[in-house]
Enzyme design. Structure first.
Site, PDB file in Angstrom:
ATOM      1  N   LYS A  50      49.406  60.870  27.787  1.00  0.00           N
ATOM      2  CA  LYS A  50      49.117  60.164  29.047  1.00  0.00           C
ATOM      3  C   LYS A  50      48.652  58.742  28.750  1.00  0.00           C
ATOM      4  O   LYS A  50      47.656  58.541  28.075  1.00  0.00           O
ATOM      5  CB  LYS A  50      48.050  60.922  29.837  1.00  0.00           C
ATOM      6  CG  LYS A  50      47.553  60.199  31.098  1.00  0.00           C
ATOM      7  CD  LYS A  50      46.577  61.058  31.909  1.00  0.00           C
ATOM      8  CE  LYS A  50      45.950  60.275  33.060  1.00  0.00           C
ATOM      9  NZ  LYS A  50      44.980  61.084  33.835  1.00  0.00           N
ATOM     10  N   ASP A  95      42.496  53.986  35.348  1.00  0.00           N
ATOM     11  CA  ASP A  95      42.660  54.865  36.503  1.00  0.00           C
ATOM     12  C   ASP A  95      41.580  54.568  37.543  1.00  0.00           C
ATOM     13  O   ASP A  95      40.456  55.040  37.434  1.00  0.00           O
ATOM     14  CB  ASP A  95      42.574  56.335  36.046  1.00  0.00           C
ATOM     15  CG  ASP A  95      42.843  57.304  37.191  1.00  0.00           C
ATOM     16  OD1 ASP A  95      43.270  56.846  38.278  1.00  0.00           O
ATOM     17  OD2 ASP A  95      42.643  58.526  36.994  1.00  0.00           O
ATOM     18  N   LYS A 108      38.414  55.954  43.216  1.00  0.00           N
ATOM     19  CA  LYS A 108      37.237  56.607  42.633  1.00  0.00           C
ATOM     20  C   LYS A 108      35.992  55.787  42.981  1.00  0.00           C
ATOM     21  O   LYS A 108      36.069  54.572  43.092  1.00  0.00           O
ATOM     22  CB  LYS A 108      37.360  56.655  41.104  1.00  0.00           C
ATOM     23  CG  LYS A 108      38.410  57.609  40.576  1.00  0.00           C
ATOM     24  CD  LYS A 108      38.445  57.542  39.051  1.00  0.00           C
ATOM     25  CE  LYS A 108      39.598  58.333  38.456  1.00  0.00           C
ATOM     26  NZ  LYS A 108      39.462  59.796  38.562  1.00  0.00           N
ATOM     27  N   ASP A 149      45.012  60.036  43.043  1.00  0.00           N
ATOM     28  CA  ASP A 149      44.213  60.112  41.809  1.00  0.00           C
ATOM     29  C   ASP A 149      44.750  61.200  40.866  1.00  0.00           C
ATOM     30  O   ASP A 149      44.331  61.297  39.719  1.00  0.00           O
ATOM     31  CB  ASP A 149      42.746  60.396  42.170  1.00  0.00           C
ATOM     32  CG  ASP A 149      41.787  60.031  41.050  1.00  0.00           C
ATOM     33  OD1 ASP A 149      42.242  59.432  40.054  1.00  0.00           O
ATOM     34  OD2 ASP A 149      40.594  60.351  41.174  1.00  0.00           O
ATOM     35  N   GLU A 189      47.415  61.174  39.251  1.00  0.00           N
ATOM     36  CA  GLU A 189      48.535  60.335  38.811  1.00  0.00           C
ATOM     37  C   GLU A 189      49.058  60.734  37.437  1.00  0.00           C
ATOM     38  O   GLU A 189      50.233  60.560  37.141  1.00  0.00           O
ATOM     39  CB  GLU A 189      48.112  58.858  38.805  1.00  0.00           C
ATOM     40  CG  GLU A 189      47.360  58.376  37.540  1.00  0.00           C
ATOM     41  CD  GLU A 189      46.031  59.064  37.286  1.00  0.00           C
ATOM     42  OE1 GLU A 189      45.462  59.628  38.242  1.00  0.00           O
ATOM     43  OE2 GLU A 189      45.544  59.063  36.133  1.00  0.00           O
ATOM     44  N   ARG A 198      49.630  63.576  36.015  1.00  0.00           N
ATOM     45  CA  ARG A 198      50.690  64.595  36.006  1.00  0.00           C
ATOM     46  C   ARG A 198      52.031  64.017  36.425  1.00  0.00           C
ATOM     47  O   ARG A 198      53.080  64.514  36.036  1.00  0.00           O
ATOM     48  CB  ARG A 198      50.263  65.785  36.876  1.00  0.00           C
ATOM     49  CG  ARG A 198      50.088  65.483  38.322  1.00  0.00           C
ATOM     50  CD  ARG A 198      49.275  66.539  39.061  1.00  0.00           C
ATOM     51  NE  ARG A 198      47.847  66.473  38.732  1.00  0.00           N
ATOM     52  CZ  ARG A 198      46.926  67.294  39.223  1.00  0.00           C
ATOM     53  NH1 ARG A 198      47.276  68.262  40.047  1.00  0.00           N
ATOM     54  NH2 ARG A 198      45.660  67.173  38.897  1.00  0.00           N
TER      55      ARG A 198
HETATM   56  N1  BES Z   1      41.846  60.630  34.756  1.00  0.00           N
HETATM   57  C1  BES Z   1      41.398  61.582  35.700  1.00  0.00           C
HETATM   58  C2  BES Z   1      40.740  62.802  35.038  1.00  0.00           C
HETATM   59  C3  BES Z   1      39.434  62.577  34.333  1.00  0.00           C
HETATM   60  C4  BES Z   1      38.246  62.763  34.971  1.00  0.00           C
HETATM   61  C5  BES Z   1      39.427  62.287  32.986  1.00  0.00           C
HETATM   62  C6  BES Z   1      37.070  62.604  34.299  1.00  0.00           C
HETATM   63  C7  BES Z   1      38.254  62.112  32.306  1.00  0.00           C
HETATM   64  C8  BES Z   1      37.068  62.277  32.957  1.00  0.00           C
HETATM   65  C9  BES Z   1      42.558  62.108  36.522  1.00  0.00           C
HETATM   66  O1  BES Z   1      43.605  61.241  36.733  1.00  0.00           O
HETATM   67  C10 BES Z   1      42.013  62.471  37.860  1.00  0.00           C
HETATM   68  O2  BES Z   1      41.541  61.602  38.536  1.00  0.00           O
HETATM   69  N2  BES Z   1      42.104  63.761  38.202  1.00  0.00           N
HETATM   70  C11 BES Z   1      41.604  64.232  39.445  1.00  0.00           C
HETATM   71  C12 BES Z   1      42.638  65.176  39.999  1.00  0.00           C
HETATM   72  C13 BES Z   1      42.364  65.593  41.428  1.00  0.00           C
HETATM   73  C14 BES Z   1      42.593  64.437  42.366  1.00  0.00           C
HETATM   74  C15 BES Z   1      43.268  66.742  41.774  1.00  0.00           C
HETATM   75  C16 BES Z   1      40.311  64.987  39.173  1.00  0.00           C
HETATM   76  O3  BES Z   1      40.229  65.695  38.179  1.00  0.00           O
HETATM   77  O4  BES Z   1      39.378  64.827  39.965  1.00  0.00           O
HETATM   78 ZN    ZN Z   2      43.301  59.989  38.465  1.00  0.00          ZN
HETATM   79 ZN    ZN Z   3      43.822  59.719  35.265  1.00  0.00          ZN
END
Ligand code: BES
Ligand code: ZN
Ligand code: ZN
Length: 485
Positions: A247, A252, A259, A329, A331, A333
């Site tokens: 990735k 992000d 966020k 968010d 993104e 995947r």
């Molecule tokens: N990059 C984040 C995941 C993340 C969170 C990595 C904390 C490291 C530390 C990812 O893109 C994300 O934002 N995932 C969301 C998915 C949700 C919207 C289904 C998440 O995990 O909150």
């Molecule tokens: Zn994200």
């Molecule tokens: Zn992310």
């Protein structure tokens, strides 16, 4: 600066030495005085695990191995001891330091040296003024002596070089490292390590219709890239390549589902998977591992700018499947899915993706285990688990039942990019699986990668979690192949 590692055949009497002891015997080659030996012996009898002898001008550090625990834990204790020693070593300003062992297990010197190298890493490229501590320094040379094979020294150097540059890349903020500059860095690393790097730029990505990567990129002013890294040596043992997908979200923000402060902090490290894949290819190529390995790195930032993709958008992915966006968010995947379906053209033996993918993986396992899901033959996950213990980047498997995939159903498209609130890490894995036409191992490093404080040599702000694991795993696969031939 990373110290250099060199082998020496003999210790000279003025050199400072770290000696790992597997018995109560103090080797003669340390050239300690009678008083110093007596002192060390009393300490050993008192069951001290660490003995420090300051002989004015040179220091001797004796480290006793832990006993009565599993071998892989003894190894980890040694790496951690290296971390615990780093302060004292700096205080003592050694320009060079010998590392040796006596009656310790084979590999003890490597484990300690690895722990030390990973512990003393730092990122100070943007500091223009010397800190108060900067008159003190870590050894510039680590001189290994004794029971260590040449091939192991080489592996250790290549692997730790990779950890260093991978951690550097992870720490770069997005104003210094966007998707294009990441691809340039990857290219440089490929050139120096000897693997091929092809960079697909926006026009080509559009021509290929990588709808996931393009959708995430829409809110950004910087173009996306898709990097193809390839190591295909003449002596390679596998017919079908192993593909690593990383990735590469260089930042992000969450996109329009933006966020909030605390959650956005550190999101320059959301490209850790990409950096780690590059680090693994470097190590494999430098060490000449006889396997055909391909790395795929989709990369962009995820921002809420101008024409950013929105909740409710329906996009068409590279493999022609339609996806309804439930949350911008989620993104990672989307860009990974395009890369995973792109992998089909190579008919891979196995696809492994590595990503800081979900907060849910971090909530489930904390910082101790990489969350892994797989539909591949059990032999792979068994080996991954074993290597995980060996290098102490441990994995924990989550169920990967089809029922979890049903949560991704959409009313309007083939799939939604999010499910409900529960089982977030598994649902993300299930989403990726829809795009994999070949066996998949999915590794979610969201919990292990971005630590808020050091966990020994797994340093905060980007540990490069999974780099040592995947490198060890591929090395073992190559060894298993050679054994069969
Ligand atoms: N990059 C984040 C995941 C993340 C969170 C990595 C904390 C490291 C530390 C990812 O893109 C994300 O934002 N995932 C969301 C998915 C949700 C919207 C289904 C998440 O995990 O909150
Ligand atoms: Zn994200
Ligand atoms: Zn992310």
């Amino acid at each position: 600066m990373k110290p250099v590692i060199q082998r020496i055949s003999q210790i000279s009497p003025d050199q400072s030495v770290i000696c790992i002891l597997g018995s109560d015997q103090i080797p003669e080659r340390l050239k300690l005085t009678k008083e110093e030996i007596d002192f060390a012996q009393t300490q050993i009898q008192a069951k001290e695990e660490f003995i420090f002898i300051n002989s004015y001008g040179r220091c001797t550090y004796l480290i006793r191995l832990k006993e009565g625990i599993a071998h892989y834990k003894i190894r980890e204790e040694l790496r951690r001891t290296a971390y615990n020693l780093k302060k004292l070593l700096k205080e003592n300003n050694h320009s060079e330091l010998v590392i040796t062992s006596e009656k310790a297990y084979k590999g003890a010197i490597e484990d300690f040296t690895e722990g030390l190298l990973l512990s003393i890493y730092s990122f100070d490229k943007y500091k223009t003024k010397a800190g108060k501590d900067d008159k003190k320094y870590y050894p510039k040379k680590l001189l290994v002596q004794g029971q260590i094979e040449e091939s192991e020294i080489k592996w250790l150097i290549d692997l730790t070089d990779a950890v260093y540059f991978t951690r550097n890349l992870i720490r770069e903020p997005v104003n210094q490292l966007n998707a294009i500059s990441l691809s340039e860095e990857i290219k440089k690393i490929g050139d120096s390590a000897g693997f091929k790097v092809e960079v697909l730029t926006k026009g080509k990505i559009e021509a290929l219709k990588m709808g996931g990567l393009l959708a995430v990129n829409k809110g950004s002013v910087d173009p996306p890239v898709f990097c193809i890294l390839e190591w295909n040596p003449a002596n390679c043992l596998n017919k079908n390549p192993i593909i690593l997908v990383g990735k590469g979200i260089v930042y992000d923000t969450g996109g329009l589902n933006i966020k909030t402060g605390e959650f956005m902090a550190g999101m320059n490290g959301d490209m850790a998977g990409a950096a780690i894949v590059t680090g693994v290819l470097h190590t494999i190529a430098k060490s000449g591992i006889p396997l055909h390995i391909i790395g795929l790195i989709p990369s962009t930032d995820n921002r809420p700018g101008g024409n950013a993709y929105t909740q409710g958008d329906i996009i068409t992915m590279y493999n022609k499947m339609s996806v309804e966006i439930g949350n911008t968010d989620a993104e990672g995947r989307l860009i990974l899915a395009d890369a995973i379906s792109y992998a089909s053209k190579y008919a891979p033996e196995l696809i492994i993706d590595i990503a800081t993918l979900t907060g849910s993986a971090a909530m489930t396992f904390g910082n101790q285990a990489i969350a892994v899901m797989t539909n591949a033959d059990r032999k792979y996950i068994n080996l991954l688990e074993e290597c995980g213990n060996d290098v102490y980047e441990r994995i924990a498997e989550l169920p990967f039942w089809d029922e979890y995939g049903e949560l991704l159903k959409s009313d309007v498209a083939d799939l939604r990019n999010v499910g409900g609130r529960e089982a977030g890490a598994i649902i993300a894995g299930k989403f990726l699986e829809q795009f994999a036409e070949f066996p998949l191992i999915h590794m979610d490093i969201a919990g292990t990668e971005m630590l808020k404080k050091d966990d020994f040599y797994r340093l905060k702000n980007g540990a490069a979690s999974g780099l040592r694991l995947l490198s060890a795993f591929l090395r073992r696969i190559a060894a298993d192949y050679s054994e069969k031939n």
